[in-house]
Design a protein around this motif. Structure first.
Motif, short mmCIF file in Angstrom:
data_model
loop_
_atom_site.label_atom_id
_atom_site.label_comp_id
_atom_site.label_asym_id
_atom_site.label_seq_id
_atom_site.Cartn_x
_atom_site.Cartn_y
_atom_site.Cartn_z
N GLU A 15 0.82 -1.20 0.00
CA GLU A 15 0.00 0.00 0.00
C GLU A 15 0.86 1.26 0.00
OE1 GLU A 15 -3.22 0.48 -0.12
OE2 GLU A 15 -3.99 -1.56 0.02
N SER A 42 -8.36 9.85 -3.78
CA SER A 42 -8.75 11.20 -4.21
C SER A 42 -8.31 11.47 -5.64
CB SER A 42 -8.14 12.24 -3.26
OG SER A 42 -6.73 12.17 -3.26
N GLU A 43 -7.15 10.94 -6.03
CA GLU A 43 -6.68 11.12 -7.40
C GLU A 43 -7.52 10.31 -8.38
OE1 GLU A 43 -1.92 12.02 -6.74
OE2 GLU A 43 -2.65 9.95 -6.71
N GLU A 66 -0.32 3.70 -8.47
CA GLU A 66 0.07 4.60 -7.37
C GLU A 66 -0.95 5.69 -7.11
OE1 GLU A 66 3.96 6.12 -8.17
OE2 GLU A 66 4.80 4.15 -8.65
N SER A 99 -3.94 7.62 -5.58
CA SER A 99 -4.68 7.60 -4.32
C SER A 99 -6.17 7.65 -4.60
CB SER A 99 -4.27 8.79 -3.46
OG SER A 99 -4.67 10.00 -4.08
N ARG A 148 -11.23 -1.16 -0.81
CA ARG A 148 -9.90 -1.29 -1.43
C ARG A 148 -10.02 -2.00 -2.78
NH1 ARG A 148 -7.57 -4.13 2.15
NH2 ARG A 148 -6.45 -2.50 3.29
N HIS A 181 -11.39 0.33 -5.45
CA HIS A 181 -10.39 1.26 -5.98
C HIS A 181 -9.39 0.54 -6.89
CE1 HIS A 181 -11.32 4.01 -2.35
NE2 HIS A 181 -11.90 4.50 -3.44
#
Length: 528
Positions: free
Chosen positions: A352, A465-466, A461, A463, A493, A496
């Motif tokens: 992570e 929010s990204e 990589e 996040s 998780r 995402h």
């Protein structure tokens, strides 16, 4: 003069903090004392330094010598401090001019006859010197620095380009760092001749030559190629997606189905390392004293008997483990359920965070761990669960016990779950060779470039929010994910990770938007 100051570097973890060696000669019975938290190798340097000085044609002072290694609270180990200690002793005893040492840093192990031997961490030291020089230059250009401090910094910068003197055999690797002048020497006498030539240009002393950077290595190709993998189109597609987005991958299938074969070919389709990433990887291997083919992505395959400390790093003075040696490359774990569960669980946080922090009573080290995890496993202890031949004789409780060695949180962190079926011999004989590594790597590199242009990082990589910024879903895609969340019991998780994989699939298709086709394919790679 009875005092001299010499600059050098220690190596702590992957960092190279500056060490100031202070040498003082005083009256009293002849003795040599080293203070400043030296470890055994440094304490033993007094005998090597004495013999090297005498065998190089200099006098060893017959007085009381006190050598302080500052900062005093920083542990110092390794024989790399031999050369700067010897230079300090010669300068304090007026056999060298102490003023000429400004702008130099010295590292190197001394043989008894004065020759310089290879040391570890030369590249890490050069990178640390460059980073410090850049920090000073940034401070000089800052408008927030008061005039007095700015004048001091400008005078420090104006002295000269930072110069590092080290064994000649270490010169090639250190010279890859721009902005630092690398001087390679074969002996203590050669270093002293260079310093004396700066003091007296008319003398016949021979100066050290600057080590020129080695020419950039051309990619000469790998010994293996993805074209060796026949059939297995679904698994080949997963390899391509993993390479393009930096995703982790789990291959499940019977023995002999080609899991290890495919994992070993993943590095052949990965995009090339950037110049800075190549230096970072090479610096890690320099500190670890391991061989490394500069410019290539690491591929680390570890045995299932490995310990947790060897995998993530550690020790009384923490050193990098396999996940750090696999940084910017691939870590391959074959026969995944055969690893101790406690060993596998330590991978959860690095997967992570992309780094590992190891804490000890007197120190704390953070190592990079931005690796791609590729794992392979059999479906059951005998390996043939679900085989059409029916040769599996494993009982249900045996299969459950075998698969339960892998925790849900660990499996949830793996992006792509692939079943690799065994191919009949007839299919292997008649199958045509697939695309070569070069053909696949071209597509992967194009997708990788799109990601760096858009977000300056690979999709794995991103996040949460990204993801909201770079992944826009339509109503049909959202409904598809909602249905999948109910059927596959996706965690937040896992949700995402599906989005990241879908973003990579879209990049491979050169699509700005993410469609239901991309989301459906991403969902097909999730585990049960």
């Amino acid at each position: 003069m009875s005092f001299a100051q010499v600059y050098t570097r220690s190596v702590v973890g992957l960092h190279a903090p500056k060490v100031i060696i202070e040498v003082h000669l005083s009256q009293g019975l002849p003795a040599l004392t080293i203070v400043g938290l030296p470890e055994a190798t440094v304490r033993e340097s007094k005998d090597r330094v004495r013999s090297a000085i005498l065998n190089s044609g200099f006098q060893f002072p017959n007085r009381r010598l006190t050598i302080n290694l500052a900062p005093a609270d920083l542990p110092k180990d390794g024989a790399r401090l031999d050369l700067p200690i010897a230079i300090g002793i010669l300068a304090a005893s007026d056999q060298l001019d102490p003023q000429v040492l400004a702008g130099f840093e010295f590292i190197g192990e001394l043989a008894l006859n004065g020759d310089l031997r290879q040391i570890t961490g030369g590249l890490a030291v050069a990178r640390a010197i460059k980073a410090e020089a850049l920090a000073v230059n940034t401070a000089v250009s800052s408008k927030d620095v008061d005039h007095t401090k700015k004048d001091m910094l400008e005078s420090a910068v104006a002295v000269q380009t930072p110069q590092l003197v080290l064994p000649l055999v270490n010169g090639a690797e250190a010279s890859r760092v721009e902005g630092v002048e690398i001087l390679g020497a074969e002996s203590l006498k050669a270093v002293c001749d260079h310093l004396q030539a700066l003091t007296n240009p008319n003398a016949s002393y021979e100066r050290l030559a600057t080590v020129e950077p080695a020419p950039a290595q051309q990619h000469t190709g790998y010994q293996v190629d993805l074209a060796d993998v026949k059939g297995q189109h679904h698994a080949r597609r997963a390899l391509e997606i993993a390479a393009a987005g930096g995703h982790s991958l789990l291959l499940t299938g019977p023995p002999g189905s080609g899991k290890t074969l495919m994992a070993a070919r993943l590095p052949t389709i990965l995009p090339d390392l950037s110049a800075e990433d190549a230096l970072e990887v090479a610096s890690t291997y320099s500190v670890a004293d391991s061989d490394y083919d500069y410019g290539t992505r690491p591929f680390r395959q570890v045995h299932h008997t490995i310990s947790a400390v060897a995998l993530v790093g550690g020790g009384s003075r923490p050193k990098p483990g396999e996940i750090t040696l696999a940084n910017r490359g691939v870590l391959f774990l074959d026969e995944l359920p055969e690893f101790e569960r406690s060993v596998l669980e330590v991978l959860r946080q690095p997967l992570e965070a992309k780094q590992i922090t190891i804490s000890r009573a007197n120190s704390q080290m953070t190592f990079p761990a931005n690796f791609q995890l590729v794992a392979a496993m059999n479906p059951c202890p005998c390996g043939y669960d679900g085989d059409p031949s029916g040769r599996c004789r494993c009982r249900p409780e045996q299969i459950k016990r075998y698969q339960d060695k892998l925790s849900g949180p660990l499996l949830d962190r793996i992006d792509l779950h692939i079943t690799v079926p065994a191919l009949p011999i007839a299919d292997l004989q008649n199958a045509q060779a697939g695309e070569s590594s070069e053909q696949v790597r071209n597509r992967v590199s194009a997708a990788h470039k799109r990601q760096l242009t858009r977000q300056n990082k690979v999709n794995n990589e991103l996040s949460p929010s990204e993801l909201d910024s770079y992944v826009t879903l339509g109503e049909s895609e959202q409904q598809l994910l909602q249905m999948a969340q109910q059927r596959l019991n996706l965690s937040a998780r896992g949700y995402h990770r599906v989005l990241r994989v879908a973003r990579t699939i879209a990049d491979l298709a050169d699509s700005e938007g993410i469609t239901s086709v991309h989301v459906s394919e991403a969902l097909s790679y999730r585990g049960k």
